[in-house]
Design a protein around this motif. Sequence first.
Motif, PDB file in Angstrom:
ATOM      1  N   LYS A  72       0.480  -6.128   1.107  1.00 19.27           N
ATOM      2  CA  LYS A  72      -0.199  -4.883   1.478  1.00 19.27           C
ATOM      3  C   LYS A  72       0.785  -3.908   2.109  1.00 19.27           C
ATOM      4  CE  LYS A  72      -4.804  -6.785   2.018  1.00 19.27           C
ATOM      5  NZ  LYS A  72      -5.923  -7.007   2.926  1.00 19.27           N
ATOM      6  N   GLU A  73       1.681  -4.404   2.925  1.00 14.01           N
ATOM      7  CA  GLU A  73       2.676  -3.544   3.573  1.00 14.01           C
ATOM      8  C   GLU A  73       3.594  -2.900   2.531  1.00 14.01           C
ATOM      9  OE1 GLU A  73       4.115  -1.495   6.762  1.00 14.01           O
ATOM     10  OE2 GLU A  73       2.387  -2.817   6.692  1.00 14.01           O
ATOM     11  N   GLU A  74       4.050  -3.680   1.559  1.00  9.35           N
ATOM     12  CA  GLU A  74       4.871  -3.126   0.485  1.00  9.35           C
ATOM     13  C   GLU A  74       4.090  -2.086  -0.324  1.00  9.35           C
ATOM     14  OE1 GLU A  74       7.958  -6.663  -0.780  1.00  9.35           O
ATOM     15  OE2 GLU A  74       5.843  -6.902  -1.370  1.00  9.35           O
ATOM     16  N   MET A  75       2.796  -2.350  -0.558  1.00  6.93           N
ATOM     17  CA  MET A  75       1.976  -1.413  -1.325  1.00  6.93           C
ATOM     18  C   MET A  75       1.823  -0.088  -0.588  1.00  6.93           C
ATOM     19  SD  MET A  75       0.474  -0.896  -4.190  1.00  6.93           S
ATOM     20  CE  MET A  75      -0.063  -2.356  -5.050  1.00  6.93           C
ATOM     21  N   LYS A  76       1.671  -0.126   0.723  1.00  8.71           N
ATOM     22  CA  LYS A  76       1.578   1.106   1.515  1.00  8.71           C
ATOM     23  C   LYS A  76       2.861   1.930   1.377  1.00  8.71           C
ATOM     24  CE  LYS A  76      -1.386  -0.938   5.069  1.00  8.71           C
ATOM     25  NZ  LYS A  76      -1.438  -1.295   6.508  1.00  8.71           N
ATOM     26  N   ILE A  77       3.999   1.267   1.468  1.00  5.83           N
ATOM     27  CA  ILE A  77       5.295   1.951   1.330  1.00  5.83           C
ATOM     28  C   ILE A  77       5.461   2.487  -0.088  1.00  5.83           C
ATOM     29  CG2 ILE A  77       7.804   1.630   1.394  1.00  5.83           C
ATOM     30  CD1 ILE A  77       7.225  -0.520   3.622  1.00  5.83           C
ATOM     31  N   THR A 107       1.953  13.508   2.998  1.00  4.58           N
ATOM     32  CA  THR A 107       2.688  12.234   2.966  1.00  4.58           C
ATOM     33  C   THR A 107       3.116  11.812   4.369  1.00  4.58           C
ATOM     34  OG1 THR A 107       4.851  13.238   2.496  1.00  4.58           O
ATOM     35  CG2 THR A 107       3.489  12.598   0.600  1.00  4.58           C
ATOM     36  N   SER A 108       3.420  12.790   5.215  1.00  2.00           N
ATOM     37  CA  SER A 108       3.745  12.470   6.614  1.00  2.00           C
ATOM     38  C   SER A 108       2.510  11.926   7.332  1.00  2.00           C
ATOM     39  CB  SER A 108       4.265  13.707   7.336  1.00  2.00           C
ATOM     40  OG  SER A 108       5.466  14.134   6.773  1.00  2.00           O
ATOM     41  N   TYR A 109       1.368  12.572   7.100  1.00  2.00           N
ATOM     42  CA  TYR A 109       0.104  12.103   7.666  1.00  2.00           C
ATOM     43  C   TYR A 109      -0.214  10.691   7.161  1.00  2.00           C
ATOM     44  CZ  TYR A 109      -5.004  11.804   8.163  1.00  2.00           C
ATOM     45  OH  TYR A 109      -6.272  11.393   8.436  1.00  2.00           O
ATOM     46  N   PHE A 110      -0.042  10.485   5.857  1.00  2.77           N
ATOM     47  CA  PHE A 110      -0.284   9.187   5.232  1.00  2.77           C
ATOM     48  C   PHE A 110       0.575   8.107   5.894  1.00  2.77           C
ATOM     49  CE2 PHE A 110       0.588   5.913   2.076  1.00  2.77           C
ATOM     50  CZ  PHE A 110      -0.647   5.688   1.484  1.00  2.77           C
ATOM     51  N   ALA A 111       1.875   8.390   6.057  1.00  2.00           N
ATOM     52  CA  ALA A 111       2.788   7.416   6.659  1.00  2.00           C
ATOM     53  C   ALA A 111       2.375   7.085   8.092  1.00  2.00           C
ATOM     54  CB  ALA A 111       4.222   7.952   6.627  1.00  2.00           C
ATOM     55  N   GLU A 112       1.946   8.112   8.826  1.00  2.00           N
ATOM     56  CA  GLU A 112       1.507   7.897  10.206  1.00  2.00           C
ATOM     57  C   GLU A 112       0.251   7.027  10.243  1.00  2.00           C
ATOM     58  OE1 GLU A 112      -0.534  10.556  13.694  1.00  2.00           O
ATOM     59  OE2 GLU A 112       1.071  11.493  12.530  1.00  2.00           O
ATOM     60  N   LYS A 113      -0.740   7.357   9.424  1.00  2.00           N
ATOM     61  CA  LYS A 113      -2.002   6.611   9.419  1.00  2.00           C
ATOM     62  C   LYS A 113      -1.824   5.190   8.896  1.00  2.00           C
ATOM     63  CE  LYS A 113      -4.787   9.579  11.139  1.00  2.00           C
ATOM     64  NZ  LYS A 113      -5.469   9.315  12.400  1.00  2.00           N
ATOM     65  N   MET A 114      -0.908   4.990   7.954  1.00  2.00           N
ATOM     66  CA  MET A 114      -0.647   3.667   7.414  1.00  2.00           C
ATOM     67  C   MET A 114       0.326   2.871   8.276  1.00  2.00           C
ATOM     68  SD  MET A 114      -2.185   2.830   4.587  1.00  2.00           S
ATOM     69  CE  MET A 114      -3.736   3.679   4.616  1.00  2.00           C
ATOM     70  N   GLU A 115       0.847   3.550   9.304  1.00  2.00           N
ATOM     71  CA  GLU A 115       1.788   2.922  10.243  1.00  2.00           C
ATOM     72  C   GLU A 115       3.011   2.361   9.523  1.00  2.00           C
ATOM     73  OE1 GLU A 115      -0.556   0.150  12.532  1.00  2.00           O
ATOM     74  OE2 GLU A 115      -1.532   1.763  13.634  1.00  2.00           O
ATOM     75  N   ILE A 116       3.597   3.216   8.693  1.00  2.00           N
ATOM     76  CA  ILE A 116       4.846   2.848   8.001  1.00  2.00           C
ATOM     77  C   ILE A 116       5.914   3.852   8.373  1.00  2.00           C
ATOM     78  CG2 ILE A 116       3.718   1.697   6.065  1.00  2.00           C
ATOM     79  CD1 ILE A 116       4.040   4.223   4.424  1.00  2.00           C
ATOM     80  N   MET A 117       7.148   3.448   8.242  1.00  2.00           N
ATOM     81  CA  MET A 117       8.278   4.333   8.558  1.00  2.00           C
ATOM     82  C   MET A 117       8.479   5.313   7.412  1.00  2.00           C
ATOM     83  SD  MET A 117       9.511   3.171  11.477  1.00  2.00           S
ATOM     84  CE  MET A 117      11.207   3.681  11.548  1.00  2.00           C
ATOM     85  N   GLU A 118       8.859   6.540   7.731  1.00  2.00           N
ATOM     86  CA  GLU A 118       9.194   7.524   6.694  1.00  2.00           C
ATOM     87  C   GLU A 118      10.644   7.427   6.364  1.00  2.00           C
ATOM     88  OE1 GLU A 118       7.872  11.531   6.343  1.00  2.00           O
ATOM     89  OE2 GLU A 118       6.346  11.104   7.837  1.00  2.00           O
TER      90      GLU A 118
END
Length: 118
Positions: A72-77, A107-118
């Motif tokens: 799931k983490e890889e899919m978010k990235i 995409t910045s909002y998405f990364a923040e909400k998904m808690e992934i690094m940009e």
Amino acid sequence: MHSKALFMSDKTKEISITVELDDNDVPEKIDWNATDKAGEGIANCKAMLLSMWDPKKKDTLRLDLWTKEMTKEEMKIFFHQTLVTMADTLQNATEEEAMAEDMRDFTSYFAEKMEIME
């Protein structure tokens, strides 16, 4: 499952995708190769999103696949990076700079909400 696509310009190029499925038709392995891919030989991936435009139907044909090993983490990235690339493609293809910038904001909002690094 095996897919090939040909691209025509001043020369022909080929992209091949081979998907190994389990007994329930769930992808276990995705391999791909292209005539102009960096490096030699077949490459492996865990996920792919393929979109093709049908000009007669004015519709997008899609093939979205991922293997059992894709976390799931890889899919978010993967989704985040795909969205960033889509914004770049929109700008390059249509010169819609403002809308592409809005997509990048998302995409910045998405990364923040998904808690992934940009």
